[in-house]
Motif scaffolding. Sequence first.
Motif: not given
Length: 227
Positions: A41-46, A58-59, A83-92, A149-157
């Motif tokens: 999704d467009a929220g993840i930017r370079p 994956t993590v 690839v770091i999946a944290t459910r989109g948390s923006m806290s830290r 580590i190294n299990f399927p994750v969901a990132i950016g839909n």
Amino acid sequence: MSIGCRIRKNIVRPDKKLIEAFRGIPVANIDDCMGRTAALDAGIRPINHTPLLGVAFTVMAPAGDNLMFHKALDLAQPGDILVIATRGSMSRSLCGEIMSTYAKSRGIAGFIVDGCIRDYDELSAFTDFSVYARGVTPNGPYKNGPGEINFPVAIGNIVINPGDILVGDGDSVIVIRPEEAEKLAKEAAAVHKKEEGQLADIKSGKGFNRPFVDKVLEQIGVEYVDD
């Protein structure tokens, strides 16, 4: 095995030739060949201008925690992308200049963080290490775990599996299943070649031939009111 706190050290990686087949092909061309639905999704930017190409490592981590991220730095192989999946948390922030520099020293190709990074000025100047993230904050992370580590994750839909091929440029990141890669690379290369021809025609004054425009307008019953 404890779900929520587990590590898989070894993953199956695609042949390097299969990965390299996507080098230089724009993400937009690849996405056009994947139903136009394969990009994060467009929220993840370079964060910088370094193209991304490599294999997903994956993590999954709790919000604001980078313990498993640190462990993955030591387990990943050259050419891997963390690839770091944290459910989109923006806290830290989950990483910055030091972790990125260490990753580069180990041959890791880049980071995709579904959350925040810090040291933006430094990471944006990197020319040989690609970083994508959802945001920036100087607030540092916890290091408590758990995580996976190294299990399927969901990132950016999009679901990303360990060993998937990842391609990124200034538009976004595309996720490619290895079993689909060979056919897809050929199709995307053909689209890229076609678009290069269209650009050449426009620049040379030949115009932009798009017969589908009038055809579809006719099908939907367009009315030209000034004729």
